[in-house]
Design an enzyme around this catalytic site. Structure first.
Site, PDB file in Angstrom:
ATOM      1  CE1 TYR A  96      -3.603   2.423   0.502  1.00 39.55           C
ATOM      2  CE2 TYR A  96      -2.439   3.193   2.307  1.00 39.55           C
ATOM      3  CZ  TYR A  96      -3.557   3.357   1.474  1.00 39.55           C
ATOM      4  OH  TYR A  96      -4.307   4.511   1.457  1.00 39.55           O
TER       5      TYR A  96
ATOM      6  CG  ASP B  20       5.630   3.475   1.141  1.00 42.26           C
ATOM      7  OD1 ASP B  20       5.685   4.365   2.482  1.00 42.26           O
ATOM      8  OD2 ASP B  20       4.455   3.517   0.732  1.00 42.26           O
TER       9      ASP B  20
ATOM     10  CE  LYS C 270       0.427   4.748   8.467  1.00 42.35           C
ATOM     11  NZ  LYS C 270       0.356   4.022   7.051  1.00 42.35           N
TER      12      LYS C 270
HETATM   13  C1  PLP Z   1      -0.181   4.435   5.840  1.00 43.83           C
HETATM   14  C2  PLP Z   1       0.804   4.396   4.776  1.00 43.83           C
HETATM   15  C3  PLP Z   1       0.770   5.079   3.518  1.00 43.83           C
HETATM   16  C4  PLP Z   1      -0.378   6.340   3.366  1.00 43.83           C
HETATM   17  O1  PLP Z   1       0.153   7.189   4.454  1.00 43.83           O
HETATM   18  P1  PLP Z   1      -1.125   8.247   4.923  1.00 43.83           P
HETATM   19  O2  PLP Z   1      -0.536   9.277   6.001  1.00 43.83           O
HETATM   20  O3  PLP Z   1      -2.157   7.411   5.200  1.00 43.83           O
HETATM   21  O4  PLP Z   1      -1.626   8.895   3.542  1.00 43.83           O
HETATM   22  C5  PLP Z   1       1.740   5.055   2.477  1.00 43.83           C
HETATM   23  N1  PLP Z   1       2.340   3.938   2.564  1.00 43.83           N
HETATM   24  C6  PLP Z   1       2.481   3.186   3.332  1.00 43.83           C
HETATM   25  C7  PLP Z   1       3.766   1.924   3.449  1.00 43.83           C
HETATM   26  C8  PLP Z   1       1.606   3.127   4.366  1.00 43.83           C
HETATM   27  O5  PLP Z   1       1.557   2.098   5.563  1.00 43.83           O
END
Ligand code: PLP
Length: 427
Positions: A142, A230, A258
């Protein structure tokens, strides 16, 4: 006092599906979400006054636990001095200095307001720098909800069983290639970037094979594509110095979110000065944000980062490894089979009737996540005061505030929940 049901009914009238992010809905587990009134350390308390040991922790945004007194104090200070200016502030410099001093290959970062924005912008930089269009992502990873990256997404997209999203044009995904995790794809010179979660944590937990990331690095180098980590989940949670230190592989671009916001909306992307020269105002790749580098978010993020040491990560990892082993034992003793894969302080949870191996890609993870066991297990845990994410595709987040006693209580609850889940599925 209002009940969870009353709040959710009100929410349903004015908020689509009653939630502001689909992962929060109880659609895949059934029932009514608890509405959180407050959080403290490892716990959240709902509007009915029920307290839960919280393993959601804002899907990883909270590393110290909820409402850490020092973070609250720092936020109070920051808020009193003004919350947004549209001009540079010391806070963004401090946070960027902290991040770049920890992650070896990270020379510069630009702060944004969400992980979605961070990844979207990193992809734009990669395309701008290489002059190429294609990006490759892995099935079940994701990367936020931007059009080009929702395809074959994990997290809520997987939880709801969606192939991607309506409202995304075929043009928007025409340049997105999807490959299975843990299989190194053969690239060609049309590929601008390969985007990867260094530990996949949105399809439950799927860890990279030995040298998967190293081989990706070499394949990117072979064709001149950029490697993007990511790290929105792994950043400053997997390791003090990021996934790069944990796996010994350096990407060209990093995305964060996060943890670095200390519980406030934030994201960041960065890399070497050479790559980031492409970014406006210095270069031709445009990216901007009214609230980027927001004083509250940078204050909370810097406070959190300043309070964790490499020893904290080592300690948390050791505690999580022990917790994972005890969880597996408890579930197996109760008549189900469990695997609780661990990387650093990250842990997943797979349940099955019969023995199985740790999943290595989305197909394997999905088969287990969709076997029907998580739903009764989740509710049995919730009944016992343990809040897991309301979907089998999420991982458990153990914060530095979770005590040994919290983890032991969770293991005991898991034994009961496993027995109930075994029963629910048999009957
Ligand atoms: C949570 C998440 C995102 C998106 O971040 P948001 O602050 O919710 O837009 C992107 N990449 C990874 C791996 C994530 O866990």
């Amino acid at each position: 006092m209002s009940t969870n049901q009353e709040w959710f009914d009100r929410a349903l009238r004015v908020i689509p599906g009653g939630v502001d992010s689909p992962v929060r809905s109880f659609r895949s587990v059934g029932g009514t979400p608890y509405t959180v009134a407050s959080g403290e350390g490892a716990y959240v308390t709902d509007v009915e006054g029920r307290r839960y040991i919280d393993f959601v922790q804002s899907y990883g945004a909270s590393l110290l636990g909820h409402a850490h007194p020092a973070v609250v104090e720092r936020l109070r200070d920051a808020a009193a001095r003004g919350t947004t200016f549209g001009a540079p502030t010391p806070g963004e410099v401090l946070l960027a200095e902290m991040m770049t001093s920890r992650v070896a290959g990270l020379e510069q970062v630009r702060l944004v307001s969400s992980g979605t924005e961070a990844v979207m912008s990193a992809v734009r930089v990669a395309r701008g720098v290489t002059g190429r269009d294609k990006i490759l992502k892995f099935d079940g990873c994701y990367h936020g909800h931007s059009d080009a990256l929702l395809v074959a997404g994990g997290s809520g997209v997987a939880q709801l069983g969606l192939p991607g999203s309506a409202g995304v044009t075929s043009g928007a995904v025409a340049d997105t290639i999807v490959a299975p995790y843990n299989a190194v794809p053969v690239l060609d010179e049309s590929v601008a970037a390969v985007l990867v979660e260094p530990v996949a944590a949105n399809m439950n937990l799927v860890a990279p094979h030995q040298d998967f990331l190293g081989q990706l690095r070499r394949e990117c180098d072979r064709v001149g594509a950029l490697l993007i980590f990511d790290e929105v989940i792994t950043g400053f949670r997997l390791d003090y110095a990021g996934a790069e230190a944990f796996f010994g592989v350096r990407p060209d671009l990093y995305c964060f979110g996060k943890v670095i916001g200390g519980g406030l909306p934030v994201g960041a992307f960065g890399g070497s000065r050479e790559v980031l020269r492409a970014l406006a105002p210095a270069g031709p790749v445009y990216q901007a944000g009214t609230l980027s580098g927001n004083p509250l978010a940078t204050a909370a993020g810097a406070e959190v980062l300043s309070r964790v040491t490499p020893a904290d990560y080592a300690q948390l990892s050791a505690r999580v490894a022990d917790f994972a082993a005890r969880l597996e034992d408890a579930v197996r003793a109760a008549g189900l089979f469990a695997r609780v894969p661990v990387r650093g302080p990250l842990l997943g949870l797979y349940l099955g009737r019969d023995a199985f191996d740790e999943p290595t890609n989305f197909d394997e993870a999905r088969r287990l996540c969709d076997n029907g066991l998580y739903r009764p297990f989740f509710h049995a845990m919730l009944d016992q005061g343990v809040a897991l994410a309301p979907g089998a595709y999420e991982i458990l987040f153990v914060s530095l505030a979770h005590s040994e006693e919290d983890l032991s209580r969770t293991v005991e609850a898991a034994a009961v929940a496993a027995r109930r889940a075994a029963h629910a599925v048999t009957s």
